[in-house]
Structures are given as C-alpha cells and as structure tokens.
Scaffold this active site. Structure first.
Site, PDB file in Angstrom:
ATOM      1  N   SER A  98     -42.671  46.230 -20.278  1.00 55.89           N
ATOM      2  CA  SER A  98     -41.655  46.072 -21.506  1.00 55.89           C
ATOM      3  C   SER A  98     -42.405  46.368 -22.762  1.00 55.89           C
ATOM      4  CB  SER A  98     -41.397  44.657 -21.539  1.00 55.89           C
ATOM      5  OG  SER A  98     -40.675  44.203 -22.620  1.00 55.89           O
ATOM      6  N   TYR A 106     -42.252  35.650 -19.006  1.00 50.83           N
ATOM      7  CA  TYR A 106     -41.855  37.080 -18.609  1.00 50.83           C
ATOM      8  C   TYR A 106     -42.897  38.161 -19.361  1.00 50.83           C
ATOM      9  CZ  TYR A 106     -38.947  41.458 -19.462  1.00 50.83           C
ATOM     10  OH  TYR A 106     -38.274  42.634 -19.577  1.00 50.83           O
TER      11      TYR A 106
END
Ligand SMILES: NC(=O)c1ccc[n+]([C@@H]2O[C@H](COP(=O)([O-])OP(=O)(O)OC[C@H]3O[C@@H](n4cnc5c(N)ncnc54)[C@H](O)[C@@H]3O)[C@@H](O)[C@H]2O)c1
Length: 263
Positions: free
Chosen positions: A147, A160
């Site tokens: 990400s 996450y």
C-alpha cells in the site's frame, strides 16, 4: 499474440475491485486465470466475464485464513491449467481495515490476527505452494500487494499497514531465494484507488485531500494498478525482481500535504 499467451495465473481477491480488473487484463493478454476470492459469487462473476469475452478463466472460492483452502487452490490450478506461471497476491481483509482497524492502544487481537492471517500469512502460504509449481514450469512471477501508505506511520489501520510492511520483506525474501530458479517476486503499492462499490470505498471521504497530494491531478483507477501488474508479470520486466512499484500518482514522492500547483 498477447504478452502473456500460454501463461497460467492465479489472482487472489479476484472478485474485488483491483483483482477483477487485473484478472480481466491478464486474460486479454492471453493468460488463463484462476480467479480466487472468499466471496465465491464475485469470483465466479469475474471468471464468467472473462469467458464471455473469449478468455479462459475458472473461479475458486478461497479463504486465505485457511491453509487447506490455499492447498485446494493450487490443486485446482494444477488440475485445470496443468501448472502455474503467475501468482498475484492481491487479496486483503480490506473491510476489516476500513471499519475496525485503528490504533495500537485499542487494538482488538481478533482484528490483528485475522488481518495478519489473510494479508500476510495467506500470501506467504500461497507463495510457498506456488514456488514448486513455478520451478516445474521453469520459472514464474509473483506480485504482492503493498500500500502506498505502508512506509509511514498513520493514526489508524495499524494492523493492515503492519501486514503490508511484512509483505515487503516477503517480496525481498522470495526474490532473493528464488531468482536462480527463474522466479521473480515484486510488489505493487497502490495509492488510494477508486472503487465503484460504495461499501468498499472507505477512503472516499478523503478524496479531496488525496487529490491535493497527487502530483498527476486525478484519483487512481483500478486500471492503473492492473497495468502495473501486467508489466511486472510480463517478460518486459524479466530483469526486475525484489522491487516495489508504487502506483499513487506521486502522492508519496513529496513531503508536503498539498502538491504544488501548476507552474
Ligand atoms: N483500493 C485502494 O485504495 C487500495 C490502496 C492500497 C492498497 N490496496 C490493496 O489492493 C488490494 C485490492 O484492494 P481493492 O481496493 O481491490 O479491495 P477489495 O476489497 O475490492 O478487494 C479485496 C478482495 O479480497 C477478498 N478477500 C478478503 N478476505 C479474503 C480471504 N480471507 N480470502 C480470499 N479473499 C479475500 C475480498 O472478498 C475482495 O474481493 C488489497 O491488497 C488492498 O490492500 C488498495
């Protein structure tokens, strides 16, 4: 002739936004695609779209939190396609990340453990099982999904982003250990990517802010990520391994909160 003619691919999370777009793009390049997702009907819908467009695809209902389910996915790709050349580890427990995953002080252990099991351990097991199949094919390509936000601290999405940081090291480990087997392993790092599904568009409220950070002046589309993955798994990237391709409109390339205006 497509760039991936004859290649056999698995896309995890292939029923989702970026996963379905990428599955379809790989199929248009000639790859046979096993579309795997915990939401079976979403995987089937994507595979059906590919078949209707003249491509080759099968759906598989996968739970990355269950080792036996990942073993079943590899058995299926072997039975349906006779081997494996491409693994795109795209799936993530994104709904948990968007709704429940906050700061460390308030971290719920179930959220943490599920996030690690799906995002990180699931990708590791899939890669572990893919490597012997790729060796048997004379090589292959694995792409993990990081990400754009995984390289800096944030007030939320702690589990996450830790899982995504772990995937960076998994990428380097596989690349280091299997380059001489003809297996490349890279990662793609999406920035905020627009989704047509309002339930999955958790960051939409930040769209204005994200627009201001982007240097390109538009929001990211799933096609932007799919194009990067297509490149990384193709022979055009045959000298690239252990690397991260960040696809975020340049949002992470500068230190300011707001990108400079037109000059
Ligand atoms: N969209 C963004 O802005 C963005 C930004 C950075 C990184 N990413 C990453 O890109 C990837 C794709 O994200 P997306 O935006 O398409 O999200 P998405 O939610 O549309 O897709 C994720 C898919 O993974 C599947 N999945 C969840 N748990 C699973 C499990 N246990 N087993 C198998 N499949 C499971 C979901 O069903 C879903 O189809 C993810 O790894 C995400 O972390 C997305």
């Amino acid at each position: 002739m497509g760039r991936l003619e004859g290649k056999r691919a698995i896309v995890t999370g292939g029923g989702g936004n970026i996963g379905s777009t990428t599955s379809k793009l790989l199929a248009t390049e000639g790859a046979k695609v096993l579309v795997a997702d915990v939401v079976g009907p979403a995987a089937e819908a994507c595979a059906e779209d590919i078949r209707r467009a003249g491509g080759v695809a099968v759906a598989y209902e996968l739970d990355l939190a269950e080792e036996a389910s990942i073993v079943g996915m590899m058995d299926t790709v072997q039975a349906e396609f006779g081997g494996l050349d491409i693994l795109y580890n795209n799936a993530a427990a994104t709904l948990i990340a968007r709704v429940d995953d906050g700061g460390i002080e308030d971290m719920d252990l179930d959220i943490w453990n599920t996030t690690m099991a799906v995002n990180l351990t699931g990708a590791m097991i899939a890669s572990k099982l893919a490597i012997p199949l790729m060796k048997a094919s004379g090589g292959g390509s694995i792409v993990n999904t990081l990400s754009g936000g995984a390289s800096s601290g944030t007030p939320r999405q702690s589990a996450y982003l830790v899982s995504k940081a772990g995937l960076l090291q998994l990428t380097r480990a596989i690349a280091t250990q299997h380059g001489r087997d003809g297996i490349r392993c890279n990662a793609v790092g999406p920035g905020f990517t627009v989704s047509p599904d309002p339930n999955r568009q958790g960051a939409a409220k930040f769209a204005d802010q994200l627009m201001k950070r982007n240097l390109i002046g538009r929001l990211g589309q799933p096609e932007d990520i799919a194009n990067a993955v297509r490149f990384l798994v193709s022979d055009e990237a045959s000298f690239i391994t252990g690397q991260v391709l960040i696809v975020d409109g340049g949002a992470s390339a500068h230190g300011g909160d707001v990108a400079p205006g037109p000059t």
